[in-house]
Design an enzyme around this catalytic site. Sequence first.
Site, PDB file in Angstrom:
ATOM      1  CG  HIS A  95      -8.141  -0.794   1.475  1.00 23.46           C
ATOM      2  ND1 HIS A  95      -7.272  -0.076   1.586  1.00 23.46           N
ATOM      3  CD2 HIS A  95      -7.489  -2.064   2.221  1.00 23.46           C
ATOM      4  CE1 HIS A  95      -5.972  -0.651   2.312  1.00 23.46           C
ATOM      5  NE2 HIS A  95      -6.342  -1.849   2.504  1.00 23.46           N
TER       6      HIS A  95
ATOM      7  CD  GLU B  17      -6.787  -5.230   1.042  1.00 19.49           C
ATOM      8  OE1 GLU B  17      -6.059  -4.472   0.283  1.00 19.49           O
ATOM      9  OE2 GLU B  17      -6.941  -5.075   2.073  1.00 19.49           O
TER      10      GLU B  17
ATOM     11  CG  HIS C  61      -7.389  -4.921   5.730  1.00 17.15           C
ATOM     12  ND1 HIS C  61      -6.758  -3.711   5.461  1.00 17.15           N
ATOM     13  CD2 HIS C  61      -8.141  -4.621   7.086  1.00 17.15           C
ATOM     14  CE1 HIS C  61      -7.226  -2.641   5.853  1.00 17.15           C
ATOM     15  NE2 HIS C  61      -7.899  -3.152   6.713  1.00 17.15           N
TER      16      HIS C  61
ATOM     17  CD  GLU D  19      -3.730  -7.906   5.768  1.00 16.42           C
ATOM     18  OE1 GLU D  19      -4.330  -8.420   4.653  1.00 16.42           O
ATOM     19  OE2 GLU D  19      -3.603  -6.446   5.928  1.00 16.42           O
TER      20      GLU D  19
END
Lengths: 388, 195
Positions: free
Chosen positions: A203, A218, A280, A344
């Site tokens: 992102h 995030e 992430h 993640e």
Amino acid sequence: MLNLRRFRSIFLSLLLFMMFFVPQISMAETLDNNVPDASPAASVPILKSAISLPMAGARATNQLNSARWLVHKDAVEGTSKLRLVIDTSDPVIVSSTLDGNGPQLVLDIKGAVVGDVDDSITLDGQIAEKVRFIKKDGNNSQAVVDLPAMIDDGDYKVFTLKSDTANKKSFRVVVDINKPVPKVVYNFTPGLRNKVIVIDPGHGGSDPGAIGPNKVQEKTVTLAVAQKVKAMLENAGAKVLMTRQTDVDVYGPNASAVDELKARTIVANNNKADVFVSIHINAFSNPTVGGTATYYYQKSNYDALLANCIQDGLVATGGLQDRGTYSAGFYVIKRTTMPSILAELGFISNPAEEKLLSTYQFQQQMAQGIVQGLDKFFSQAAKRGGGL
Amino acid sequence: MMFRKRIFLFIMLLLMTVMLGGCDNTTQQPPVPLQNENPQQQAAPIEGGTVTPSSVGQDTMKMTVYYSTKDALNLVGEQYVVPKNTHPAQTAMELLVAGTKNPELISVVPAGTKLRNISVKEHIAYVDFSDQLVKNNKGGSASEILLVASIVNTLTEFHDIKKVQILVEGKKIDTISGHMDIGEPLSRSEKIIKK
């Protein structure tokens, strides 16, 4: 005349009436005959070279009546598989071998002759070229599937299905062929020195990614961890390329989601990176869910190894719950050409993990885990000697 | 004259009967292809059934809708028995969007999302949601995987749906929250279903 007029008015009002109902009726899905059945394809009994169903007295009338195919693309994993379905009037016994003349899958179909089925059917061309139906003798037939390249025993399944009168399905022979993983030769050497590693902080810019209950974003955490990974890798002598160094959109402001993702893969693909690591932070509606997970897309024989190494590193240094490694059709790991993973690190939706993820120390631990994982990957990949 | 009048009345009555049948779901017998043809899967126990009326008669149909487990790792099929209608796939999607009442399961469709339309063409279901599907999405791979898989797996329960194309406000989208590649029709994912 009066009747005619009345008829016309009745007819028109009926027509109007129907206009309200027809759109609903068109919702009723129709079946055509060109696509295989049974979307649920996994977990079917493997019956390679095995008996399928008791033959109800192999009558000469048993025929291969038709064949159809479909490429099944797994919604989660993004992997493809070709399913070929051959209809037979009665049960058959099927055995299969891979040792035809060239890359072929040969099915011996006992108890059915070649009937109305087309002699040759062109398949998708990537997973399989075509299937030909050949007469063996008065009672048996053969189906030969031509493949673009030889596959392994584990890459296909052959099984049969019973007739299903409720759904108007006859007896069927089903062949599933997985899209083979390309045989890419990598010559990995141990150590991090001189490796070209792309780090992708997930992102950024206009896309904050997931946001925690205490408003931690995030994009901020992924960038902070990525910068720490970069520093550590450079210390170890690696060449690091970042898809973004600051809080920006990689492609540009107001870019479409796909342009944004594509821009990240281009950085890796155009620089002949050895590996691609996307960082992430996860999120879910249940705030108690937490832990670390790493995703890969199996496009070489190294993607799963890379995911396992990095997951082990992250769990060892971070100590969060080990959710494991999974195959997933994520854009950035699918469209990069080198072994790639998407990690993640934790769940920003979990208040405890959100707090941890925003601390310098935990970010440092996560970065350490990724670097350890990369080091382990290169040493293990080197042991494979560039082999497949 | 009287004779013709009667014929007209008769035709009208006949048509009305057929159409009312479509209305109240009692006289019509629409195709409800819900039987799963994988014998192993059929045998698998389905957890979390909530709606189980005493009689599953001719006027009702069964459908399976997938929701997430509390740990965000798997999907579980919840069985519903609903009045028969001509658009079972739409009904299944409406149930998915409405969410589960089972406290052991979690709904994954973002709050406020509406089903705009669904159509099936050549075994591909085109399912169109309002933009809350993207805007109200909480992000995270786990949520995105479960959302996509619950839509695809719920729809591919129907025999004549082999693939699903997810649309938002009538348009194809490449990704929901920046992870999954959903630009093309997707087929069922078995692995994510809790066995």
